[in-house]
Design a protein around this motif. Sequence first.
Motif, short mmCIF file in Angstrom:
data_model
loop_
_atom_site.label_atom_id
_atom_site.label_comp_id
_atom_site.label_asym_id
_atom_site.label_seq_id
_atom_site.Cartn_x
_atom_site.Cartn_y
_atom_site.Cartn_z
N PRO A 139 89.64 -35.72 102.57
CA PRO A 139 89.90 -37.08 102.07
C PRO A 139 88.70 -37.75 101.42
O PRO A 139 88.87 -38.66 100.60
CB PRO A 139 90.34 -37.84 103.34
N THR A 140 87.50 -37.31 101.74
CA THR A 140 86.31 -37.94 101.15
C THR A 140 86.11 -37.54 99.70
O THR A 140 85.33 -38.19 98.99
CB THR A 140 85.04 -37.57 101.94
N ILE A 141 86.77 -36.48 99.25
CA ILE A 141 86.63 -36.05 97.86
C ILE A 141 87.97 -36.08 97.12
O ILE A 141 88.02 -35.79 95.93
CB ILE A 141 86.02 -34.63 97.76
N ALA A 142 89.03 -36.44 97.83
CA ALA A 142 90.37 -36.43 97.22
C ALA A 142 90.56 -37.64 96.31
O ALA A 142 89.84 -38.64 96.39
CB ALA A 142 91.44 -36.40 98.31
N TYR A 143 91.56 -37.55 95.48
CA TYR A 143 91.89 -38.61 94.53
C TYR A 143 92.80 -39.65 95.17
O TYR A 143 93.69 -39.33 95.96
CB TYR A 143 92.59 -37.99 93.32
N ASP A 144 92.55 -40.92 94.85
CA ASP A 144 93.44 -42.01 95.23
C ASP A 144 93.62 -42.12 96.74
O ASP A 144 94.73 -42.38 97.24
CB ASP A 144 94.80 -41.84 94.54
N ASN A 145 92.54 -41.91 97.50
CA ASN A 145 92.58 -42.08 98.95
C ASN A 145 93.65 -41.23 99.62
O ASN A 145 94.34 -41.66 100.56
CB ASN A 145 92.78 -43.55 99.32
N LEU A 146 93.82 -40.01 99.14
CA LEU A 146 94.84 -39.11 99.69
C LEU A 146 94.47 -38.71 101.11
O LEU A 146 93.45 -38.07 101.35
CB LEU A 146 94.95 -37.86 98.80
N GLU A 147 95.31 -39.08 102.06
CA GLU A 147 95.05 -38.76 103.46
C GLU A 147 95.52 -37.35 103.78
O GLU A 147 96.45 -36.83 103.17
CB GLU A 147 95.74 -39.78 104.37
N ALA A 148 94.88 -36.74 104.77
CA ALA A 148 95.12 -35.32 105.05
C ALA A 148 96.56 -35.05 105.45
O ALA A 148 97.13 -34.01 105.08
CB ALA A 148 94.17 -34.85 106.15
N ASP B 201 80.72 -27.54 91.10
CA ASP B 201 80.46 -28.68 90.22
C ASP B 201 81.47 -29.80 90.48
O ASP B 201 81.10 -30.98 90.54
CB ASP B 201 80.52 -28.22 88.76
N LEU B 202 82.74 -29.43 90.68
CA LEU B 202 83.75 -30.44 91.02
C LEU B 202 83.42 -31.10 92.36
O LEU B 202 83.50 -32.33 92.50
CB LEU B 202 85.13 -29.79 91.10
N MET B 203 83.06 -30.30 93.36
CA MET B 203 82.75 -30.85 94.68
C MET B 203 81.60 -31.85 94.62
O MET B 203 81.63 -32.90 95.26
CB MET B 203 82.40 -29.72 95.65
N GLY C 5 92.66 -35.70 90.94
CA GLY C 5 92.77 -36.59 89.80
C GLY C 5 92.31 -35.95 88.50
O GLY C 5 92.39 -34.73 88.32
N PRO C 6 91.81 -36.75 87.54
CA PRO C 6 91.36 -36.21 86.24
C PRO C 6 90.30 -35.11 86.38
O PRO C 6 90.30 -34.16 85.58
CB PRO C 6 90.81 -37.44 85.52
N ASP C 7 89.42 -35.24 87.37
CA ASP C 7 88.43 -34.17 87.59
C ASP C 7 89.13 -32.85 87.89
O ASP C 7 88.74 -31.79 87.39
CB ASP C 7 87.51 -34.53 88.77
N GLY C 8 90.16 -32.91 88.72
CA GLY C 8 90.90 -31.70 89.06
C GLY C 8 91.66 -31.14 87.88
O GLY C 8 91.75 -29.91 87.71
N GLU C 9 92.23 -32.02 87.06
CA GLU C 9 92.97 -31.55 85.88
C GLU C 9 92.04 -30.82 84.92
O GLU C 9 92.42 -29.80 84.33
CB GLU C 9 93.64 -32.73 85.20
N ARG C 10 90.83 -31.32 84.76
CA ARG C 10 89.88 -30.64 83.87
C ARG C 10 89.49 -29.28 84.44
O ARG C 10 89.38 -28.29 83.70
CB ARG C 10 88.64 -31.52 83.66
N LEU C 11 89.30 -29.21 85.76
CA LEU C 11 88.96 -27.93 86.38
C LEU C 11 90.12 -26.95 86.23
O LEU C 11 89.90 -25.75 86.00
CB LEU C 11 88.62 -28.12 87.85
N ALA C 12 91.35 -27.44 86.35
CA ALA C 12 92.52 -26.56 86.25
C ALA C 12 92.60 -25.89 84.88
O ALA C 12 93.11 -24.77 84.76
CB ALA C 12 93.79 -27.36 86.52
N VAL C 13 92.08 -26.55 83.85
CA VAL C 13 92.07 -25.96 82.52
C VAL C 13 91.01 -24.86 82.42
O VAL C 13 91.23 -23.81 81.80
CB VAL C 13 91.82 -27.05 81.46
#
Length: 267
Positions: free
Chosen positions: A96-105, A145-147, A120-128
């Motif tokens: 949860p400390t690195i998740a997007y939009d306060n996503l709880e476990a 780098d994402l972490m 979030g957007p960081d994850g979408e860029r990594l997915a590409v």
Amino acid sequence: MRDRRGVLTPPEAGFRLERHAPAPDLAGLIDFHWHVAWDLAPGAEHVQGVLPFPCVNLGAGSDGLFVHGPITRRDDRTLRGRGHALGTRIAAGLFPTIAYDNLEAHRTTDRILTFGEAFGPDGERLAVRLPDAGAPPAHRALVEDLMRRRAAARPPDPQALLANRVVVAILAEPTVARVADVAARHALSPRALQRLFRRYVGLTPKQVLQRSRLHEAVERVTAGDGTGADLAFDLGYADQAHFANAFREATGRSPSRYGRGPYTVAR
């Protein structure tokens, strides 16, 4: 890293598991990176069971990209032909400390998320970028780098760090069987511990205690360490029958049959 705890009876040939330590600055956030590869004989198949840790895993493999939340039961995958997966295990309680939009476990439990849902957007860029990363070191570098970016976006969360400490303590002492004892050791009420785990871990304290005991049971059975009665007593089960039933449900085999021949799914 040679620890295979949580991986149930891999095939004797054509299967490789590697675990790699993260960069030193991420050692508190990432448990390890892992790489699984298999190359089975034509026509052969193997159901690979994993008794997961209470963690979120993310990565890419033959089946595509994945962000797996914590899992309440054994995870079985049928392996055929040739394939691989590269993943990263985030330390328990810290997703949860690195998740997007306060996503709880608890919102990730038994779910497979997209990178965008998780980060979030960081994850979408990594997915590409991740499918074209190439060799495992390049894959790990992109994930790290994402972490780093996600961790730098928020101040440290004392409650998340507490959740992580509690889980680490449970995993280090699998003979502890009572939620009340765990709560007392960390100056919490059982109810406060349950709320903490719901938000940060995604499994209940009881589920993590049970998983820890079963991980230890598998290790001891594999090593031939003690009889069923001894293990039941050491790990806090009511009796040998209770232990045997829990072991069979978790692994698909009885303690006396575990590790003999191909792994199969219990029906």
